[in-house]
Design an enzyme around this catalytic site. Sequence first.
Site, mmCIF file in Angstrom:
data_model
loop_
_atom_site.group_PDB
_atom_site.id
_atom_site.type_symbol
_atom_site.label_atom_id
_atom_site.label_comp_id
_atom_site.label_asym_id
_atom_site.label_seq_id
_atom_site.Cartn_x
_atom_site.Cartn_y
_atom_site.Cartn_z
ATOM 1 N N LYS A 1 0.837 -1.203 0.000
ATOM 2 C CA LYS A 1 0.000 0.000 0.000
ATOM 3 C C LYS A 1 0.875 1.257 0.000
ATOM 4 C CE LYS A 1 -2.277 2.140 3.298
ATOM 5 N NZ LYS A 1 -3.028 2.352 4.522
ATOM 6 N N ASP B 1 -6.949 0.955 0.640
ATOM 7 C CA ASP B 1 -7.049 1.109 2.096
ATOM 8 C C ASP B 1 -8.444 0.646 2.515
ATOM 9 O OD1 ASP B 1 -8.780 3.070 1.322
ATOM 10 O OD2 ASP B 1 -7.986 4.605 2.649
#
Length: 260
Positions: free
Chosen positions: A170, A188
Amino acid sequence: MPKITRKAIRKPTEKSCGSVAANRRQPKSVAASSRQAAKPKKPPLRATKPWTPAEVREAFTRFRKANPEPKGELEHLNAYTLLVAVVLSAQATDAGVNKATRELFRRADTPQKMLALGEEKLREAIRTIGLYRTKARNVIALSQKLIAEFGGEVPRTREAIESLPGAGRKTANVVLNMAFGERTLAVDTHVFRVANRTALAAGKTPLEVELGLERVIPAEFMLHAHHWLILHGRYTCIARKPRCEVCLINDLCRWPEKTI
Ligand code: SF4
């Protein structure tokens, strides 16, 4: 002498042992709890019908029209401070991270300055953020690695970013997208929820959702797709109470529980 008659006693049948007869003899609370226990578990509702390419294009055209240049909400001054902010944001809110990093980045906006500041002072500066001890250790270690292996610069490849302490997929996606303009899509909690609820790209893991979104979103929208979906999840498709009545894509959304 009066005749004595006996009342016939009804033998309980299998049927009378069921809930109604049994509940008549039970206190209310017991009856209610046995009813609850007997209730079959409701399977979670899932949207199943996939979106057509035209519908996906329509959704992102609307996002673009409403917000042509969406911006992330993590404050930063350069690629390095963006990297540090993303590492600090794990399991924390952007607002909480910004509150701590505003002052920190004034004092340390390069790996060299961060090392000069030192772990103890860094820890103190970010102590309002969850897991701050581990995060401070990671920021110091990644700063050392940036100097030792990357000339003090944030590297531009996924593999290199993911090799830094505290940085995962991420983090790499956010840095590549925001600092270097790559068409990456970080998943997310907000993007994960929106993709699954709407059925835009359902998946059990962030990676599954990321790859699914990459498959369906047309290239022309990929640069900003991450921010459009985050902002949509944060302000409209909210976890507890989605604001379907003001949602830009409520006619396209597949969620069976949408409120419009
Ligand atoms: S209609 Fe409701 S559930 Fe669907 S995307 Fe919009 S806010 Fe989320």
